[in-house]
Structure formats: C-alpha cells, structure tokens
Scaffold this active site. Structure first.
Site, PDB file in Angstrom:
ATOM      1  N   HIS A 296       0.806  -1.174   0.055  1.00  0.00           N
ATOM      2  CA  HIS A 296       0.005  -0.115   0.004  1.00  0.00           C
ATOM      3  C   HIS A 296       1.090   1.080  -0.060  1.00  0.00           C
ATOM      4  O   HIS A 296       2.064   1.268   0.737  1.00  0.00           O
ATOM      5  CB  HIS A 296      -0.759   0.080   1.190  1.00  0.00           C
ATOM      6  CG  HIS A 296      -1.801   1.082   1.511  1.00  0.00           C
ATOM      7  ND1 HIS A 296      -1.446   2.319   2.336  1.00  0.00           N
ATOM      8  CD2 HIS A 296      -2.759   1.730   0.854  1.00  0.00           C
ATOM      9  CE1 HIS A 296      -2.384   3.154   2.400  1.00  0.00           C
ATOM     10  NE2 HIS A 296      -3.114   2.892   1.406  1.00  0.00           N
ATOM     11  N   ASN A 297       0.468   2.340  -0.737  1.00  0.00           N
ATOM     12  CA  ASN A 297       1.409   3.398  -0.875  1.00  0.00           C
ATOM     13  C   ASN A 297       2.680   3.353  -1.144  1.00  0.00           C
ATOM     14  O   ASN A 297       3.696   3.607  -0.387  1.00  0.00           O
ATOM     15  CB  ASN A 297       1.183   4.228   0.411  1.00  0.00           C
ATOM     16  CG  ASN A 297      -0.133   5.129   0.617  1.00  0.00           C
ATOM     17  OD1 ASN A 297      -0.960   5.287  -0.368  1.00  0.00           O
ATOM     18  ND2 ASN A 297      -0.557   5.833   1.797  1.00  0.00           N
ATOM     19  N   GLU A 326       1.202  -0.205  -5.470  1.00  0.00           N
ATOM     20  CA  GLU A 326       0.087   1.117  -5.793  1.00  0.00           C
ATOM     21  C   GLU A 326       0.781   2.238  -6.342  1.00  0.00           C
ATOM     22  O   GLU A 326       1.835   2.660  -6.057  1.00  0.00           O
ATOM     23  CB  GLU A 326      -0.440   1.303  -4.641  1.00  0.00           C
ATOM     24  CG  GLU A 326      -1.789   2.132  -4.671  1.00  0.00           C
ATOM     25  CD  GLU A 326      -2.155   2.495  -3.460  1.00  0.00           C
ATOM     26  OE1 GLU A 326      -3.361   3.144  -3.293  1.00  0.00           O
ATOM     27  OE2 GLU A 326      -1.737   2.363  -2.162  1.00  0.00           O
ATOM     28  N   ASP A 328      -0.287   5.995  -6.792  1.00  0.00           N
ATOM     29  CA  ASP A 328      -1.520   7.227  -6.535  1.00  0.00           C
ATOM     30  C   ASP A 328      -1.200   8.479  -7.589  1.00  0.00           C
ATOM     31  O   ASP A 328      -0.344   9.075  -7.259  1.00  0.00           O
ATOM     32  CB  ASP A 328      -1.310   7.642  -5.139  1.00  0.00           C
ATOM     33  CG  ASP A 328      -2.311   8.195  -4.287  1.00  0.00           C
ATOM     34  OD1 ASP A 328      -3.239   8.557  -5.157  1.00  0.00           O
ATOM     35  OD2 ASP A 328      -2.432   8.327  -3.250  1.00  0.00           O
ATOM     36  N   HIS A 341       1.117  11.202  -1.962  1.00  0.00           N
ATOM     37  CA  HIS A 341      -0.057  11.200  -1.490  1.00  0.00           C
ATOM     38  C   HIS A 341      -0.967  12.334  -1.272  1.00  0.00           C
ATOM     39  O   HIS A 341      -0.404  13.202  -0.707  1.00  0.00           O
ATOM     40  CB  HIS A 341       0.069  10.518  -0.004  1.00  0.00           C
ATOM     41  CG  HIS A 341      -1.079   9.934   0.762  1.00  0.00           C
ATOM     42  ND1 HIS A 341      -1.831  10.677   1.702  1.00  0.00           N
ATOM     43  CD2 HIS A 341      -1.298   8.617   0.673  1.00  0.00           C
ATOM     44  CE1 HIS A 341      -2.634   9.712   2.094  1.00  0.00           C
ATOM     45  NE2 HIS A 341      -2.538   8.543   1.630  1.00  0.00           N
ATOM     46  N   GLU A 389      -4.484   4.195  -8.469  1.00  0.00           N
ATOM     47  CA  GLU A 389      -5.536   4.994  -7.751  1.00  0.00           C
ATOM     48  C   GLU A 389      -5.471   6.336  -8.709  1.00  0.00           C
ATOM     49  O   GLU A 389      -4.509   7.210  -8.564  1.00  0.00           O
ATOM     50  CB  GLU A 389      -5.119   5.364  -6.434  1.00  0.00           C
ATOM     51  CG  GLU A 389      -6.182   6.047  -5.851  1.00  0.00           C
ATOM     52  CD  GLU A 389      -6.086   6.402  -4.174  1.00  0.00           C
ATOM     53  OE1 GLU A 389      -6.742   7.328  -3.612  1.00  0.00           O
ATOM     54  OE2 GLU A 389      -4.996   5.699  -3.626  1.00  0.00           O
TER      55      GLU A 389
END
Length: 754
Positions: A296-297, A326, A328, A341, A389
């Site tokens: 994640h991230n 991931e 983003d 982020h 994302e």
C-alpha cells in the site's frame, strides 16, 4: 582473502565524489577498515566523528546512474563513473562518482566480492569474525594482548555482564603463563571456553557411540529419531564429507563434535524446511486461488503526511517479493502525471519514472561480476499487478497509458490471453513476466466481444474512494468527485477491473470474475468476522484488495491474518513500516521460492466452500496438531542499546497466528545480563487446529520490568514449513534483514492430537 587485489583496493581506499543534489557534490575519502567489515568515510561536519557503515547493511551496489538521486543530479556523460550503494531498511542511498569508469567498476566489483564472501561465510566463520572484531575493539592499546580490564570490556561488547569474581576466575584459568595478560594460545583457549555449548555436548554424547565420535550409523540414528528425517548411510557419508573439519576423522568416516555443530548450522538443518526455498506449489491455478504479496502507498519511504516519495521505494518493495504495487496518480506540470499522497506534504515523483523503475526491477536477476557467475538476488518472475488510484484528468490519463505502453511493451497485458471471452483468471504460470493493470474500466470486458452487452459509463471514481466503509455524508461528498476516464487507460484494464462492493449476493449475481472490490481494513475486518464463509466463497472466484485505514497517517499497519483466513488475496500493507504485521507478511511469503504467490489451501479454493474460520465446523481443514517447542538457548544476540554498559536480559516468545482458535502466545522467563549465550530449556505447548493457515513466530525481547520490552529479533514461518528435532532458528532485525550471527536453538515436535 589475504593478498586479494580487490580487498587491498578497498583497504587502501580513495577519494569519491559524494552526491546529494545537483548543487551538493563533495569529495570524501572512503576505505575499508581492518576488520574487513566496516566502511569508513571522512566527514567535514564539526563535532561529528567520521561515519562508518557495515558491509552487512548493504543490500546492493549498482553501477551507473540507476538511483533516483543520480538521475536527477548528474549528466548522462558521467554515467560510467557513477555508482550507488543501496542500504537495507530506511537508510538513504549513497550516491558516488569515481574519477574514471575503470575506478567505478573496481569499487563496484570489490564491494560486491566482499559482500558475496561475507554472505557465504558459515555461521561458525561469522561468529569467529564477530568475536575477533570485538577482541580488536577491546584491545585498547593494540598490543595483541588482553589485560583483565580489557577482558571485562570485551565481555560487555559481546553482550555479557559478569561480576568481577567470574572475570578473575575466567582470566586465571586462561592465563597459564601467569603474566597478567592473555596472548596467542591463551586467547584461543579463552575463545574455546566462551563458545563452548553444553547443550550440544549432551545431544552429541547421546549418539556418539564410536570411540567418542559419531559413525555414519550413529548419524542416521540421530537424523531419524530426533530430526524425524528419512536418512540413509549415503546421506550420512555426504554430511561427514561436507562438514567434518578434522581430516583425520573424515578419513575414518567419523563426525566430530565440531563437524556435528557445523552441520546443525547449515540451511538444510535449520527450523525452516529447505525444500520450501524453491517454488514447490502448483502455479497453474487461477490467480484468485493465491495469496499475493501486496503493498500500500508503495511510493512512500516513510509516513503519509510529509514523508518522501521515491522510485527506490518500488525497488525495495519488489526486492522483498511484493507482487502488487500501488500508484497514486495526480496531474503534474508539463503534462506529466505525478505520484504522491494527495493533499499532503509528501514529495512527488514522475509517473513515468515509477513505471521505469518497476519495469527494471520487477523480474530482475542480480548478478555479481561475471568472474563469480553467482546470483546474488532475484525478484520473482510471477506477474506484477499495478494498482492505479487515478485522480488525473483525461489528458494526463492518456499520457499514463502511453508511458505504460512504451515502457512495459509486450510485458503489459492489454487483452485476454485466450481466444474469446475468458471465464476465469489465467494462472501465475501463464502470466510469468507480465504486468496487469488494476483500475477502472468504462465498460464490461464482454463488450469487446459482444458490443451490446454493456454501455460505457461516462464517468468514474478513483479506486480507493469507492470503498463503502464511509458514512452517508462522505458518500454524498464523493459522488461529486467523479472524473472522466480515458479510453486508452480503460482498455488496459483486463483482469482487474475495480468496482464498488454492494454485498456478496450482488457480487455473485451481477459481477464477472474479473470485477474486484477494494475494502478499507475496518469494513474488511467486519466482513471477515461476521460473514466469514461468504467472504471465503466470494474469494474463490473473485479478487479482493484490502488497504489500511486513512487514519493511519504514520503508515502503521493492521494484522493481515484475519483477512487471509477469509481468503482475501491482495492484503496490502505499508512495506516501508517495520512492525509485527510486516513480520507476518514476510513469514507468509517466505516459502514457495519467495515468489510472492502462495496457493490457498484446497478448502478455500473449491466452489461452494464450507470453511468458516470463526465457527470451525467439521471439515478437511480440521487437522488438530499439538506443537511442542523447547526453547533451549540463544547465541550472539545483538545489543538493543549501543551503550557499552548495556546488556540484554533476553526472553523468548513463541506465538501462533491463524484462525482465532489457534491464536496463542507463550514465553520463557528472562535471563539476566546475557545476550551472548543465554540458556532457558523451557517447554512450551500449543494446540493448532487449522495448520494450513497457521504461522509460527519466534520473538526475542529484552525484558524490562518498568516499561515495555524492547525488540531484539524475530523469525516467522508457516506452521507447515517447520522441521522437527533440534534446530537453529535464524533471527531477523526490525527491517526483516538477517542478524548475521544471532540465532535461537530449539527442539520442535509436532504430534497428531488425540
């Protein structure tokens, strides 16, 4: 390596240009210290001693402008003179420029050779090297002699606190010359007394029935009775030939106590089943039948409020076996999408740089210079999922699609592998070396084959915003955040289309196999507790991705085990954060060649699965076992506090993680002031009902009666990968890297419960 040219090169050292930014480039002198383990370099900072780092802290040395820092801060013409030292954990890379291409190659070759040699030392050699280094440090006046005060100082360095009476007794026993100091053979005698292991004497004595030695027959007896291994005289002869140090004993086909101890330190004799180091599971099942190591991230090196983003974070995650990363994505300047982020102070990296880094390292085999022809490190060649994302405008989504197409090329899956509309996922085997895109899609995949099957949506939401783990006000707000989706990006989503979750029944009736949902940890945990069997069935055919709650601004993690128990495949954790949850993730994916794919048990793969981890009704999953662990001793535990006077008071915790009925933790008492060779001989017992889902964690802590215990080291592995008998347990540090000389010694027995 005495007389080795590469070693001499490092011991002599030289000037290198240290690079921190395009405006900060300064010459520093680097050289290897006499312990052949520590690199020293000068510092110009006032009041700061010249810094050092250990060769054991290096994960890789890369020639050229391969790091993000060198690509940003240097010109292409210095490519051949550049190299980077990459460290384990969160430590920043060391970017350097040599005076010539030949010198850069020499630095890289020499460092890699030293790393290779250190990595291939036996545990006995590592122990000897470590003790030698500590002896060197304790010998303050460098006269190759040890006074009584220097012996006391040495004992503290190796993590033992003893009173003056014991020090005097030990010193007197070794000071045979009565000179008041130890030298030569006396130091060797001191070393022998120090490293003597009584527990090995006892075990060896039980089986050494041939004039004080083990014969091949004695060794077979030990392997079969104690280690529960199928062994023949041929196996015994091979062990003696390989590990016996005494040529006289070897010639007589006998195994001495030293040879026996050497064998007990080998990979095949450790607590972890060495057969599981390779890919041993069937990799031809559909993708949904595997647990997949997921991050994640992934772009973050630290926390998600103000921490740095870096392409290096992707490299590190991939090297740790991660197979789902991931990205983003947000609009950037100059029509170049960026990754960070959103709405925070985290730094930004270019989308195309992240894709290039992923492409370069996803399936990479790392070699030392060809003179060795030995693989140092290899990432898995099973598929990597790029979880997008997407917060970008249509224009920048088109740029994203172009970058992925041009950089990933034919490795990017842009159409089903089979002819016609697929009805199930391809297998990891079929997807070897491939990239899959997970994201939104304008229409159903079926529309590609039957145009009237679905009408394209005009707008869509960002993936993680779709989770229904929110209250009504949040949902209403997010309806306004819909954004248009570029056709070029949409068409790249084949097997992992992100959709909103409206319940298991809706998913069963209305969703195709490739349509998957993302669940915030709170929602997922609730489903795993209250609708566990429905979740298991859902995950037989469809993929589920779980991600940490947004409130975890420090990039902390959650316990992944309850989600694996419910069959969730993509349980995404913050790889950048060292914690028990990441230990469990590393333990889960330790096996099957560290491929990042673990085949789920058969009872979690069959249509109409009856398994429920909460209620545990009768079924094939119930295989009640009793686990007996005798924690015998530990060797060379590291200091927690670097102060000379600080000594650990170690205790050992043995923990079982799995279905709720199996979760348990037991611990030994603490041993005061001894991290060098503490002994417990403590029996611990556990009931394990679903062994195929269970993990066992050995944790060593420094006991503190006034506050929380401090972490010393740990090792986690699947229950079904435990080997029985007398076994050494390697120990890992907080970052999941091996502690070179530290280990536990245990006896493991698994019995069928009545």
């Amino acid at each position: 390596m005495e007389g080795d040219m590469d070693l001499q090169f490092l011991l002599q050292g030289g000037d290198l240009l240290k690079v921190r930014s395009s405006s900060w480039k300064k010459t520093r002198y680097f050289r290897l210290q006499e312990d052949c383990k520590t690199m020293w370099h000068e510092s110009k900072k006032l009041f700061k001693s010249n810094p050092t780092f250990s060769l054991d802290d290096i994960s890789a040395v890369r020639l050229g402008r391969q790091s993000e820092g060198l690509r940003k801060s240097t010109e292409e013409q210095v490519e051949g003179r550049c190299f980077s030292i990459m460290f384990k954990g969160r430590r920043k890379n060391l970017d350097l420029i040599a005076s010539s291409e030949e010198e850069a190659r020499q630095w890289v070759k020499s460092l890699e050779k030293m790393m290779y040699n250190r990595n291939n030392l036996s545990l006995q050699q590592k122990t000897e090297h470590w003790i030698y280094t500590c002896l060197n440090k304790a010998d303050k006046n460098k006269d190759d002699k040890m006074s009584q005060s220097e012996v006391k100082n040495f004992l503290r360095l190796i993590n033992i606190e003893v009173d003056d009476v014991y020090t005097e007794m030990l010193f007197a026993k070794c000071d045979t010359s009565k000179s008041g100091y130890l030298s030569g053979a006396e130091i060797e005698h001191f070393y022998d007394l120090l490293t003597h292991r009584e527990e090995i004497d006892v075990i060896y004595g039980e089986y050494a029935k041939t004039t004080g030695f083990m014969s091949p027959e004695n060794l077979v007896d030990f392997l079969m009775k104690e280690q529960r291994e199928k062994a023949t005289l041929v196996d015994a002869h091979k062990i003696i030939e390989k590990y016996e140090l005494d040529e006289n004993a070897k010639g007589k086909k006998l195994l001495s106590k030293d040879g026996f101890l050497m064998y007990l330190h080998t990979p095949e004799a450790l607590v972890y089943n060495s057969d599981h180091r390779e890919v041993y599971q069937d990799m031809s099942h559909p993708l949904s039948h595997y647990f997949i190591s997921s991050s994640h991230n992934t772009y973050l090196m630290e926390d998600q409020l103000k921490g740095p983003s870096s392409t290096e974070a992707y490299v590190r995650a991939l090297l740790k076996g991660c197979r789902c990363v991931e990205l983003d994505c947000w609009d950037g300047s100059d029509d170049e999408p960026v990754i960070y982020h959103g709405y925070t102070l985290t730094s930004k990296i270019l989308f195309k740089d992240a894709i290039q880094a992923i492409k370069d390292h996803a399936f990479k085999v790392y070699f030392l210079p060809c003179v060795f022809c030995v693989i140092v490190q290899q990432t898995s060649d099973y598929p990597v999922i790029l979880s997008l994302e997407n917060h970008c405008s249509v224009e920048q989504q088109e740029v994203m699609a172009r970058h992925m197409s041009s950089i990933l090329g034919s490795a990017l899956v842009t159409s089903p592998l089979c002819d016609g509309m697929p009805t199930n996922f391809p297998s990891p085997e079929e997807l070897r070396g491939k990239f899959l895109i997970k994201g939104k899609r304008l229409n159903k995949l079926e529309a590609t084959y039957v145009p009237e099957a679905a009408v394209a949506d005009e707008t869509d939401v960002s993936e993680e915003e779709e989770s229904n783990d929110e209250d009504e006000d949040e949902q209403n707000q997010k309806k306004k955040k819909k954004l248009k989706l570029a056709k070029e990006l949409s068409n790249m989503v084949i097997y992992c289309k992100s959709v909103h979750f409206n319940g298991f029944e809706d998913a069963r009736q209305n969703l195709s196999f490739y349509e998957m949902s993302s669940f915030k940890e709170g929602k997922a945990m609730k489903l795993a507790e209250e609708s566990a069997n429905a979740y298991v069935r859902h995950n037989v055919e469809k993929l589920s991705r779980i991600y940490p709650a947004g409130s975890r601004t420090d990039s902390s993690n959650y316990n992944p085990v309850p989600l694996w128990n419910a069959g969730c495949q993509i349980v995404a954790l913050n790889f950048q954060t060292a914690c028990q949850d990441m230990d469990l993730n590393q333990g889960r994916f330790l096996v099957n060649g560290k491929s990042g794919y673990i085949l789920k048990p058969a009872f979690m793969r069959e249509e109409g699965a009856e398994f429920d981890p909460i209620t545990l009704t009768r079924g094939d999953w119930l295989k009640h076992k009793t686990l007996h662990v005798m924690v015998i001793s530990a060797q060379q535990l590291p200091k927690v506090n670097k102060k000379k006077s600080s000594i650990v008071d170690p205790l050992v915790k043995v923990q079982v993680f799995g279905v709720p009925a199996d979760v348990a933790e037991k611990e030994t008492p603490a041993v005061e002031n001894n991290g060098f060779n503490p002994t417990w001989n403590e029996n611990l017992q556990f009931d394990v009902y679903v062994p195929e889902l269970a993990l066992v964690r050995f944790a060593v802590e420094d006991h503190d009666s006034t506050s929380d215990n401090e972490f010393v080291g740990q090792y986690t592995l699947p229950f079904n990968s435990l080997k029985m008998g007398y076994r050494h347990v390697p120990l890992l540090n907080k970052n999941g890297d091996i502690l070179p000389s530290a280990r536990l010694f245990v006896h493991v027995m698994v019995l069928d419960a009545e």
